[in-house]
Design a protein around this motif. Structure first.
Motif, PDB file in Angstrom:
ATOM      1  N   LEU A 161     -13.276 -19.849   4.715  1.00 17.92           N
ATOM      2  CA  LEU A 161     -14.383 -18.908   4.804  1.00 17.92           C
ATOM      3  C   LEU A 161     -13.948 -17.508   5.194  1.00 17.92           C
ATOM      4  N   MET A 201     -14.707 -13.551   7.347  1.00 16.59           N
ATOM      5  CA  MET A 201     -16.092 -13.897   7.645  1.00 16.59           C
ATOM      6  C   MET A 201     -17.074 -12.784   7.286  1.00 16.59           C
ATOM      7  N   THR A 202     -16.679 -11.533   7.460  1.00 19.08           N
ATOM      8  CA  THR A 202     -17.620 -10.432   7.191  1.00 19.08           C
ATOM      9  C   THR A 202     -18.044 -10.421   5.723  1.00 19.08           C
ATOM     10  N   SER A 234     -20.183 -13.598   4.986  1.00 15.87           N
ATOM     11  CA  SER A 234     -21.526 -13.416   5.530  1.00 15.87           C
ATOM     12  C   SER A 234     -22.340 -12.479   4.639  1.00 15.87           C
ATOM     13  N   VAL A 240     -26.346 -13.701   5.140  1.00 15.91           N
ATOM     14  CA  VAL A 240     -26.664 -14.395   6.394  1.00 15.91           C
ATOM     15  C   VAL A 240     -25.804 -13.822   7.503  1.00 15.91           C
ATOM     16  N   LYS A 241     -26.415 -13.588   8.661  1.00 11.93           N
ATOM     17  CA  LYS A 241     -25.644 -13.149   9.821  1.00 11.93           C
ATOM     18  C   LYS A 241     -25.377 -14.372  10.689  1.00 11.93           C
ATOM     19  N   PHE A 242     -24.107 -14.697  10.893  1.00 13.74           N
ATOM     20  CA  PHE A 242     -23.744 -15.851  11.717  1.00 13.74           C
ATOM     21  C   PHE A 242     -23.862 -15.477  13.193  1.00 13.74           C
ATOM     22  N   GLU A 243     -24.521 -16.323  13.967  1.00  5.55           N
ATOM     23  CA  GLU A 243     -24.669 -16.082  15.402  1.00  5.55           C
ATOM     24  C   GLU A 243     -23.324 -16.198  16.114  1.00  5.55           C
ATOM     25  N   SER A 262     -19.002 -17.134  15.311  1.00  8.48           N
ATOM     26  CA  SER A 262     -17.974 -17.404  14.303  1.00  8.48           C
ATOM     27  C   SER A 262     -16.610 -17.407  14.969  1.00  8.48           C
ATOM     28  N   GLU A 314     -12.412 -17.176  13.682  1.00  5.87           N
ATOM     29  CA  GLU A 314     -11.366 -17.089  12.666  1.00  5.87           C
ATOM     30  C   GLU A 314     -10.045 -17.307  13.367  1.00  5.87           C
TER      31      GLU A 314
END
Length: 113
Positions: free
Chosen positions: A2, A5-6, A9, A14-17, A19, A21
């Motif tokens: 994934l 992530m930015t 997302s 979707v904004k992940f609460e 995360s 990496e």
């Protein structure tokens, strides 16, 4: 898978609460060898086109090539196929010819989807 992530997302909208990496676990310089192997044993072209993928010569050459690679590579090998259909076709052929047993004698085989 994934990372980054930015962008992942952003693509999903979707904004992940939360995360995480983690750093990569593979040393790319010593543990990865990206390569193209154009021919297998017997100088059989390793071309998985629709025209050649059904041929036993191609299927057997891929199996014998993997067997030779498995013999010289320490640790494990990760093998990708162009499609699940081809992977299943090769696994079936190799089971019928005994190639599967020879491959499994060199490396433990795991098939995933």
């Amino acid at each position: 898978t994934l990372s980054p992530m930015t962008s992942f997302s952003s693509e999903l909208g979707v904004k992940f609460e939360a995360s995480l990496e983690a750093p990569h676990v593979i040393d790319i310089d010593s543990q990865v060898l990206p390569a193209i192997i154009p021919t297998g044993p017997g100088n059989i072209p390793l071309n998985a086109s629709y025209k050649t993928a059904d041929g036993y010569a191609f299927q057997d050459a891929v199996g014998r090539s993997l067997e030779e690679i498995f013999k010289i590579v320490s640790g494990g090998c990760l093998v990708f196929f162009p499609s699940y259909k081809l992977m299943e076709k090769l696994c079936t052929r190799w089971s019928e010819t005994g190639q599967w047993s020879r491959l499994n004698a060199e490396k433990s085989l795991f098939v995933g989807e």
